[in-house]
Design a protein around this motif. Structure first.
Motif, mmCIF file in Angstrom:
data_model
loop_
_atom_site.group_PDB
_atom_site.id
_atom_site.type_symbol
_atom_site.label_atom_id
_atom_site.label_comp_id
_atom_site.label_asym_id
_atom_site.label_seq_id
_atom_site.Cartn_x
_atom_site.Cartn_y
_atom_site.Cartn_z
ATOM 1 N N LYS A 233 3.040 14.008 2.648
ATOM 2 C CA LYS A 233 2.397 12.704 2.538
ATOM 3 C C LYS A 233 3.412 11.571 2.385
ATOM 4 O O LYS A 233 3.209 10.489 2.892
ATOM 5 C CB LYS A 233 1.429 12.693 1.350
ATOM 6 C CG LYS A 233 0.260 13.640 1.537
ATOM 7 C CD LYS A 233 -0.609 13.689 0.301
ATOM 8 C CE LYS A 233 -1.733 14.689 0.443
ATOM 9 N NZ LYS A 233 -2.528 14.794 -0.790
ATOM 10 N N TRP A 234 4.512 11.810 1.654
ATOM 11 C CA TRP A 234 5.421 10.691 1.419
ATOM 12 C C TRP A 234 6.570 10.616 2.404
ATOM 13 O O TRP A 234 7.157 9.559 2.577
ATOM 14 C CB TRP A 234 5.911 10.614 -0.014
ATOM 15 C CG TRP A 234 6.866 11.657 -0.504
ATOM 16 C CD1 TRP A 234 7.989 12.108 0.119
ATOM 17 C CD2 TRP A 234 6.804 12.350 -1.723
ATOM 18 N NE1 TRP A 234 8.608 13.044 -0.644
ATOM 19 C CE2 TRP A 234 7.896 13.216 -1.793
ATOM 20 C CE3 TRP A 234 5.912 12.330 -2.793
ATOM 21 C CZ2 TRP A 234 8.126 14.048 -2.875
ATOM 22 C CZ3 TRP A 234 6.161 13.166 -3.859
ATOM 23 C CH2 TRP A 234 7.237 14.004 -3.900
ATOM 24 N N ASP B 61 0.825 -1.208 0.000
ATOM 25 C CA ASP B 61 0.000 0.000 0.000
ATOM 26 C C ASP B 61 0.861 1.260 0.000
ATOM 27 O O ASP B 61 0.486 2.275 -0.584
ATOM 28 C CB ASP B 61 -0.983 0.005 1.168
ATOM 29 C CG ASP B 61 -0.320 0.021 2.526
ATOM 30 O OD1 ASP B 61 0.750 -0.603 2.692
ATOM 31 O OD2 ASP B 61 -0.875 0.647 3.458
ATOM 32 N N GLU B 62 2.045 1.196 0.603
ATOM 33 C CA GLU B 62 2.959 2.341 0.607
ATOM 34 C C GLU B 62 3.522 2.571 -0.797
ATOM 35 O O GLU B 62 3.639 3.714 -1.241
ATOM 36 C CB GLU B 62 4.091 2.125 1.599
ATOM 37 C CG GLU B 62 3.613 2.101 3.040
ATOM 38 C CD GLU B 62 4.674 1.654 4.027
ATOM 39 O OE1 GLU B 62 4.586 2.078 5.190
ATOM 40 O OE2 GLU B 62 5.584 0.878 3.653
ATOM 41 N N GLU C 27 1.118 6.919 -6.691
ATOM 42 C CA GLU C 27 0.004 7.842 -6.908
ATOM 43 C C GLU C 27 0.435 9.284 -6.657
ATOM 44 O O GLU C 27 0.069 10.191 -7.414
ATOM 45 C CB GLU C 27 -1.172 7.475 -6.006
ATOM 46 C CG GLU C 27 -1.865 6.195 -6.420
ATOM 47 C CD GLU C 27 -2.889 5.706 -5.403
ATOM 48 O OE1 GLU C 27 -2.980 6.281 -4.289
ATOM 49 O OE2 GLU C 27 -3.590 4.726 -5.713
ATOM 50 N N LEU C 28 1.209 9.511 -5.604
ATOM 51 C CA LEU C 28 1.672 10.864 -5.298
ATOM 52 C C LEU C 28 2.623 11.379 -6.380
ATOM 53 O O LEU C 28 2.565 12.558 -6.755
ATOM 54 C CB LEU C 28 2.354 10.901 -3.930
ATOM 55 C CG LEU C 28 1.442 10.693 -2.728
ATOM 56 C CD1 LEU C 28 2.255 10.553 -1.450
ATOM 57 C CD2 LEU C 28 0.444 11.830 -2.606
ATOM 58 N N LYS D 273 2.048 1.811 -3.567
ATOM 59 C CA LYS D 273 0.946 2.364 -4.350
ATOM 60 C C LYS D 273 0.767 3.856 -4.055
ATOM 61 O O LYS D 273 0.591 4.655 -4.968
ATOM 62 C CB LYS D 273 -0.347 1.603 -4.054
ATOM 63 C CG LYS D 273 -1.523 2.053 -4.873
ATOM 64 C CD LYS D 273 -2.764 1.242 -4.583
ATOM 65 C CE LYS D 273 -3.925 1.774 -5.403
ATOM 66 N NZ LYS D 273 -5.191 1.179 -5.049
ATOM 67 N N THR D 274 0.840 4.218 -2.788
ATOM 68 C CA THR D 274 0.693 5.620 -2.404
ATOM 69 C C THR D 274 1.783 6.477 -3.028
ATOM 70 O O THR D 274 1.509 7.552 -3.576
ATOM 71 C CB THR D 274 0.714 5.770 -0.868
ATOM 72 O OG1 THR D 274 -0.395 5.054 -0.318
ATOM 73 C CG2 THR D 274 0.627 7.228 -0.451
#
Length: 107
Positions: free
Chosen positions: A45-46, A8-9, A15-16, A11-12
């Motif tokens: 966010k990252w 999930d990280e 996406e970012l 993917k995040t």
């Protein structure tokens, strides 16, 4: 290093990254303040994800500059150190010349 990230990280981060690129392509006339604002938004966010992964692979309290797999250090970070040294005189011994031109040190 890639094994330090959970799916999930990953993917995040993807996406970012896509969001940032799409924003830059959609805002070719953005001024420096707008670009800096978007960079800070994405970085907020990252950074926790990157920090967590870095700690998993043995990164210590020494900071994140020059992180493996991250050319130049953290995204948006300070690969060469903080410009002008640390704020508030926190640079310690050998921090370089003072930038307080015109300020009397009261001696």
């Amino acid at each position: 290093m890639k094994d330090a990230f959970e799916e999930d990280e990953k993917k995040t981060i993807e996406e970012l990254s896509a969001e940032g690129l799409q924003w830059m392509e959609g805002n070719p006339d953005a001024d420096g303040d707008a670009i800096e604002g978007k960079r800070k938004e994405l970085e907020a966010k990252w950074t926790p994800i990157i920090t967590k992964a870095y700690q998993k692979v043995g990164g210590g309290a020494g900071g994140m500059g020059g992180m493996p797999g991250m050319p130049g250090g953290m995204p948006g970070g300070m690969p060469g150190g903080m410009p002008g040294g640390m704020p508030g005189g926190m640079g310690g011994a050998g921090a370089g010349p003072s930038t307080d031109a015109g300020v009397d040190d009261l001696d």
